[in-house]
Design a protein around this motif. Structure first.
Motif, PDB file in Angstrom:
ATOM      1  N   ARG A  65    -128.716 -64.673 -24.279  1.00 37.76           N
ATOM      2  CA  ARG A  65    -129.903 -63.886 -23.914  1.00 37.76           C
ATOM      3  C   ARG A  65    -130.300 -64.049 -22.456  1.00 37.76           C
ATOM      4  N   LEU A 106    -132.423 -57.624 -15.040  1.00 38.09           N
ATOM      5  CA  LEU A 106    -131.887 -56.723 -16.078  1.00 38.09           C
ATOM      6  C   LEU A 106    -130.370 -56.869 -16.208  1.00 38.09           C
TER       7      LEU A 106
ATOM      8  N   MET B   1    -137.047 -62.771 -27.548  1.00 37.19           N
ATOM      9  CA  MET B   1    -135.843 -61.963 -27.813  1.00 37.19           C
ATOM     10  C   MET B   1    -135.028 -62.603 -28.938  1.00 37.19           C
ATOM     11  N   ARG B   3    -131.798 -63.653 -31.179  1.00 37.40           N
ATOM     12  CA  ARG B   3    -130.464 -64.126 -30.799  1.00 37.40           C
ATOM     13  C   ARG B   3    -129.422 -63.050 -31.071  1.00 37.40           C
ATOM     14  N   PHE B   4    -128.354 -63.081 -30.287  1.00 35.98           N
ATOM     15  CA  PHE B   4    -127.240 -62.158 -30.532  1.00 35.98           C
ATOM     16  C   PHE B   4    -125.964 -62.797 -30.010  1.00 35.98           C
ATOM     17  N   ILE B  23    -122.991 -52.214 -25.297  1.00 39.26           N
ATOM     18  CA  ILE B  23    -123.823 -52.329 -24.104  1.00 39.26           C
ATOM     19  C   ILE B  23    -122.965 -52.010 -22.892  1.00 39.26           C
ATOM     20  N   GLY B  26    -126.769 -51.898 -19.345  1.00 38.38           N
ATOM     21  CA  GLY B  26    -127.831 -52.692 -19.970  1.00 38.38           C
ATOM     22  C   GLY B  26    -129.225 -52.398 -19.458  1.00 38.38           C
ATOM     23  N   THR B  27    -129.359 -51.434 -18.540  1.00 37.72           N
ATOM     24  CA  THR B  27    -130.667 -51.221 -17.918  1.00 37.72           C
ATOM     25  C   THR B  27    -131.701 -50.670 -18.907  1.00 37.72           C
ATOM     26  N   TYR B  30    -131.019 -53.885 -22.599  1.00 33.83           N
ATOM     27  CA  TYR B  30    -131.498 -55.255 -22.358  1.00 33.83           C
ATOM     28  C   TYR B  30    -133.003 -55.241 -22.087  1.00 33.83           C
ATOM     29  N   ASP B  31    -133.472 -54.230 -21.384  1.00 31.91           N
ATOM     30  CA  ASP B  31    -134.903 -54.052 -21.134  1.00 31.91           C
ATOM     31  C   ASP B  31    -135.664 -53.990 -22.460  1.00 31.91           C
ATOM     32  N   LYS B  34    -135.798 -57.233 -24.392  1.00 32.35           N
ATOM     33  CA  LYS B  34    -136.830 -58.146 -23.901  1.00 32.35           C
ATOM     34  C   LYS B  34    -138.191 -57.822 -24.517  1.00 32.35           C
ATOM     35  N   LEU B  35    -138.378 -56.558 -24.881  1.00 34.24           N
ATOM     36  CA  LEU B  35    -139.640 -56.126 -25.493  1.00 34.24           C
ATOM     37  C   LEU B  35    -139.586 -56.218 -27.014  1.00 34.24           C
ATOM     38  N   ARG B 113    -139.686 -43.299 -22.183  1.00 32.68           N
ATOM     39  CA  ARG B 113    -140.614 -44.196 -21.510  1.00 32.68           C
ATOM     40  C   ARG B 113    -142.017 -44.087 -22.108  1.00 32.68           C
ATOM     41  N   ARG B 118    -142.955 -48.189 -25.924  1.00 30.24           N
ATOM     42  CA  ARG B 118    -142.553 -49.402 -25.201  1.00 30.24           C
ATOM     43  C   ARG B 118    -143.517 -50.575 -25.394  1.00 30.24           C
TER      44      ARG B 118
END
Lengths: 202, 327
Positions: A65, A106, B1, B3-4, B23, B26-27, B30-31, B34-35, B113, B118
Motif C-alpha cells: 500500500r 499517487l 486502505m 490490504r492487497f 492497475i 494508478g492516478t 490508487y487515489d 486511499k479514500l 469527481r 468521493r
C-alpha cells in the motif's frame, strides 16, 4: 537524465521513522494533516523493492500500500518531497521517476521497482553549488513558507528539460500542477526563466 | 486502505485469467483506494507489459498503445498536425506530473469527481453504495450532468480524451476472458440508469490493448475547447470536441461531442446535422451550439452551462473551421 549525481554518500538503509521513534508526529501533523495518516513502514512489509534513489542503491521491504512518497519520507528519511494533499492535486510531492516528473503520492512505491528516483536531496552534489534552479529560486525570492518549494523546483527542472519554457504563459501552463498557497508565482516564473538560461549555458 | 497483493504482468495474454484488478498509472485507482472507495484485494500492474506504449500511423488510422502515457500523445508532432483535437484533449487535462503517469487506456476509465461519490460514507451515493440514494439530486449540483442523468445518478463523466475519441469515431481493441474483441469508444461507457455503479461494458479482467482512430479527410480541422474554473489543471465546466470536413466555406461533415456536462462522453448528432451541407458563419455555429444543448435538463446550480456550453460549441466550431484553411 542526471539521476546519478557524483560523489554521493553510502547506500541508504531503511531504519526507524521519526514516527516510530516517537518524535515529531504532532509537529508534522500540524504542518500537513495528511502526513498523520501515512502508511506503516514495517508491519505488512511483504514486497521486496530494489531501486536507485539519488544514485544510491536501495533494497528494502514495503507494504504494497505504500506510496513512493511515504517510502521516501518515512523509510528512507528523504523528507524534501512534501505531503500536501496526498491525492495528486498540489504537486508538493513531485520527484523524478526515470527522469520524468511524477506525483510521488499517487505512485505506488512498488512501481519504482528497478527504476531511478531523483528527489530534491539529489539534485545537486552534496557540499557543492546548488542546482541552477535552486539558486534561481533564492535569487528571485520564489518562495515564502517554502513548503511547496522542493516540488516546485523538481517540476521546474523538468519543465526546462521538456522544453516548456518558451514564454511565461507556457511556464505557467506546465507548472500548473504545483500549487503555492503563499502565492509566490511571479517569482517562480521569473526563477524558471532565469534558470532555463543558466541550465542551457551550464 | 485495505490490504492487497501486488503483481506485475509480463504479457497481455496473462491478464484476463488472474482475477486481479488491473492497475496502470494508478492516478484514479490508487487515489480512490486511499479514500476506501476502491477496495481491490489484488492488483495486477499492466504497465510492465512490453510493446503497448507506441503511437503510430497505419495508413489513415492512428493507433495508440493503451499504455502510452498521456504526455507522450499530447505532444506527438503527427498527432498534433493530423488530429489536434486528440492532442489538445490530453494537453488540457490534469498536470504534467499526472500526464507522465496516466496511460491512454486507463484515462478512459477514470471515475467521476462528484464530491458526494468521493467524500465517502457521509453521503448517499448509488455509484459508491448501490441503493443508498443520490445526494446530488437534492444537493449542490453545479458540477453535475445536464445530459444523460437518471433518478439514481447525475454524476458527470470527467474525462476529456474519451470525448475527443468519441467525436473521432475511435475503436478499442480489447482482450478479455472470452478472447479478443473490438468496441467503439462511444459504446464503452454506460448511461447510469438504475445501476450507476456499472460504468462501462468491460468485463472483469478485460483489458484495453489499443485505441484506433480513423484519420482521413476529417481530423486536421479539429479542436478541443475546454472551459474551466481556472485556466489550467481543472476538470471541464464544459468542453466541446469538434472536427470538421470543409470545402470552400461549406461544411461537408461535422463531428461534435461534449464533455463536463453529461454522464458519459456525449456525441451530439443533432448539432452536427445543423452544420452539414451549409455555409459556415458564427450564427450557424451558434445554432449548432443551441442544438447541442436542446435536450439539456439543468438542475439547481448548473443552468449557466446551457449558455456557456452553447457558446463553447460555437467557438470550437469556428476554431476548427479556421484550421481547415491551413495548407
Amino acid at each position: 537524465m542526471d539521476d546519478d549525481p557524483a560523489g554521493v554518500p553510502p547506500a541508504i538503509s531503511p531504519c526507524l521513522t521519526r514516527r516510530e521513534a516517537g518524535l515529531g508526529a504532532a509537529l508534522v501533523a500540524g504542518l500537513a494533516p495528511a502526513a498523520a495518516q501515512a502508511a506503516q513502514a514495517t508491519p505488512g512489509a511483504t514486497l521486496r523493492l530494489v531501486l536507485r534513489v539519488n544514485g544510491k542503491a536501495v533494497d528494502t521491504m514495503v507494504d504494497p500500500r505504500t506510496s513512493l512518497l511515504d517510502l521516501l519520507r518515512e523509510q528512507l528519511h528523504l523528507t524534501g518531497a512534501k505531503k500536501g494533499c496526498d491525492h495528486g492535486q498540489c504537486g508538493a510531492c513531485t520527484v523524478h521517476l526515470d527522469g520524468r516528473r511524477v506525483a510521488s503520492c499517487l505512485t505506488l512505491a512498488a512501481k519504482a521497482q528497478d527504476r531511478r528516483v531523483l528527489t530534491i536531496e539529489g539534485l545537486a552534489p552534496p557540499g557543492g553549488a546548488l542546482h541552477p534552479m535552486q539558486q534561481a529560486f533564492i535569487d528571485h525570492d520564489a518562495l515564502q513558507c517554502g513548503y511547496c518549494t522542493p516540488g516546485q523546483v523538481m517540476a521546474a527542472v523538468s519543465c526546462v528539460r521538456e522544453g516548456h519554457v518558451t514564454d511565461a504563459a507556457q511556464i505557467r501552463e506546465y507548472m500548473s500542477g504545483n500549487i503555492c498557497r503563499c502565492g509566490a508565482y511571479t517569482g517562480i516564473v521569473a526563477a524558471i526563466q532565469d534558470a532555463a538560461t543558466r541550465m542551457r549555458e551550464g | 486502505m485495505q490490504r492487497f497483493t501486488y503483481t506485475q504482468a509480463r504479457s497481455a495474454e496473462a491478464v484476463p485469467g488472474t482475477g486481479a484488478r488491473i492497475i496502470a498509472g494508478g492516478t484514479t485507482l490508487y487515489d480512490l483506494m486511499k479514500l476506501d472507495i476502491e477496495t481491490p484485494a489484488a492488483l495486477l500492474d499492466v504497465t510492465t507489459i512490453p510493446g503497448l506504449d507506441g503511437i503510430a500511423f497505419a495508413g489513415d488510422e492512428l493507433v495508440f498503445g493503451a499504455l502510452a502515457r498521456m504526455s507522450d500523445a499530447a505532444e506527438h508532432p503527427e498527432v498534433l498536425r493530423r488530429c489536434p483535437v486528440l492532442a489538445e484533449s490530453l494537453a488540457k487535462a490534469a498536470s504534467q506530473q499526472l500526464r507522465n503517469m496516466a496511460t491512454l487506456g486507463g484515462n478512459l476509465l477514470q471515475r467521476t469527481r462528484c464530491p458526494y461519490f468521493r467524500n465517502g460514507a457521509h453521503y448517499p451515493c448509488n455509484k459508491r453504495a448501490p441503493g443508498s440514494g443520490c445526494a446530488a439530486l437534492e444537493g449542490l449540483d453545479r458540477g453535475h450532468a445536464l445530459l444523460g442523468g437518471s433518478e439514481a445518478c447525475i454524476a458527470v463523466y470527467p474525462g476529456d480524451w474519451a470525448v475527443a475519441l468519441v467525436a473521432m469515431d475511435a475503436t478499442l481493441d480489447l482482450l478479455g476472458p472470452r478472447g479478443a474483441r473490438s468496441l467503439k469508444v462511444a459504446a464503452l461507457h454506460r448511461l447510469p440508469g438504475d445501476a450507476p455503479q456499472q460504468e462501462t461494458v468491460l468485463e472483469p479482467g478485460e483489458m484495453i490493448l489499443r485505441i484506433r482512430v480513423p484519420v482521413g479527410p476529417i481530423g486536421r480541422a479539429s479542436t478541443y475547447h475546454k472551459i474551466r474554473d481556472r485556466e489550467s489543471y481543472a476538470f471541464a465546466l464544459v468542453s466541446a470536441a469538434v472536427a470538421l470536413d470543409m470545402e470552400q466555406g461549406v461544411v461537408r461533415e461535422a463531428r461534435i461531442a461534449l464533455g463536463g456536462v453529461a454522464t458519459r462522453p456525449w456525441r451530439v448528432p443533432e448539432a452536427e446535422a445543423v452544420l452539414a451541407g451549409r455555409r459556415l458563419d458564427r450564427a450557424l455555429a451558434l445554432e449548432a451550439g443551441r442544438a447541442a444543448f436542446a435536450a439539456a435538463r439543468p438542475g439547481r446550480h448548473n443552468g449557466f452551462k446551457v449558455v456557456l456550453g452553447t457558446e463553447a460549441v460555437a467557438d470550437a466550431v469556428m476554431i476548427a473551421a479556421e484550421r481547415s484553411q491551413r495548407p
